[in-house]
Design a protein around this motif. Structure first.
Motif, short mmCIF file in Angstrom:
data_model
loop_
_atom_site.label_atom_id
_atom_site.label_comp_id
_atom_site.label_asym_id
_atom_site.label_seq_id
_atom_site.Cartn_x
_atom_site.Cartn_y
_atom_site.Cartn_z
N LEU A 5 0.82 -1.20 0.00
CA LEU A 5 0.00 0.00 0.00
C LEU A 5 0.86 1.26 0.00
CD1 LEU A 5 -2.86 -1.02 2.47
CD2 LEU A 5 -3.07 -0.60 0.00
N MET A 6 1.95 1.25 0.77
CA MET A 6 2.83 2.43 0.80
C MET A 6 3.50 2.64 -0.55
SD MET A 6 2.21 3.94 3.48
CE MET A 6 3.38 5.26 3.36
N HIS A 7 3.89 1.57 -1.22
CA HIS A 7 4.47 1.70 -2.56
C HIS A 7 3.45 2.32 -3.52
CE1 HIS A 7 8.24 -0.24 -1.73
NE2 HIS A 7 7.63 -1.31 -1.25
N ARG A 8 2.22 1.88 -3.43
CA ARG A 8 1.17 2.42 -4.28
C ARG A 8 0.94 3.91 -3.97
NH1 ARG A 8 -1.62 -1.77 -6.82
NH2 ARG A 8 -1.03 -3.79 -5.99
N LEU A 9 0.95 4.25 -2.70
CA LEU A 9 0.76 5.64 -2.32
C LEU A 9 1.88 6.52 -2.89
CD1 LEU A 9 -0.91 7.67 -0.64
CD2 LEU A 9 0.57 7.13 1.30
N HIS A 10 3.10 6.04 -2.80
CA HIS A 10 4.24 6.80 -3.33
C HIS A 10 4.20 6.91 -4.85
CE1 HIS A 10 5.99 7.41 0.53
NE2 HIS A 10 6.14 6.12 0.76
N ALA A 16 -4.02 3.36 6.08
CA ALA A 16 -5.24 4.05 5.64
C ALA A 16 -5.19 5.52 6.05
CB ALA A 16 -6.47 3.36 6.24
N ASP A 17 -4.66 5.80 7.23
CA ASP A 17 -4.51 7.20 7.66
C ASP A 17 -3.55 7.95 6.74
OD1 ASP A 17 -6.28 7.01 9.78
OD2 ASP A 17 -4.71 6.57 11.25
N ALA A 18 -2.49 7.29 6.30
CA ALA A 18 -1.55 7.92 5.36
C ALA A 18 -2.25 8.26 4.05
CB ALA A 18 -0.35 7.00 5.11
N PHE A 19 -3.11 7.36 3.58
CA PHE A 19 -3.87 7.64 2.35
C PHE A 19 -4.79 8.84 2.56
CE2 PHE A 19 -2.33 3.72 0.70
CZ PHE A 19 -2.56 3.74 -0.66
#
Length: 126
Positions: free
Chosen positions: A40-45, A73-76
């Motif tokens: 998920l973090m890779h996708r966000l970046h 989810a909070d990062a998103f």
């Protein structure tokens, strides 16, 4: 065997934004959920802001992986997006509640409902 197989990733272009749907399956241990968090973090970046996690084919998950998922989810949300959950059985929903995530995610019965919720959120009010 990788329990976090991405069976199918659906991408829809909706008003210049994509909704990515990750279909999960099997029994997800803490390590599997941490791997999902990394993904998920890779996708966000890479610019993804809208993700649906479909749990329809998940029979069990380790509650220890729920809090890190909440943090992702909070990062998103801080980036202007969201992570929505779909297909949770009553058993899985109880695990999420027990782990303290009772109000941390929007839950939908089917992935199409979750995907549609992103589109409705962008719909202009008349």
């Amino acid at each position: 065997m990788d329990q976090l197989q991405e069976v199918r990733r659906s991408r829809a272009v909706m008003a210049s934004e994509r909704v990515e749907t990750l279909m999960l399956e099997g029994e997800l241990e803490e390590a599997d959920l941490l791997k999902l968090c990394e993904d998920l973090m890779h996708r966000l970046h890479r610019g993804t802001r809208q993700v649906v996690l479909d749990f329809a084919d998940v029979s069990h998950l380790n509650y220890r992986g729920v809090r890190p998922l909440m943090a992702r989810a909070d990062a998103f949300r801080r980036a202007g997006g969201d992570v929505k959950l779909s297909g949770l059985s009553p058993y899985l929903a109880a695990i999420f509640r027990a782990a303290g995530a009772h109000d941390a995610f929007e839950l939908y019965p089917h992935m199409h409902d979750a995907r549609a919720a992103f589109q409705l959120a962008r719909a202009p009010f008349v």
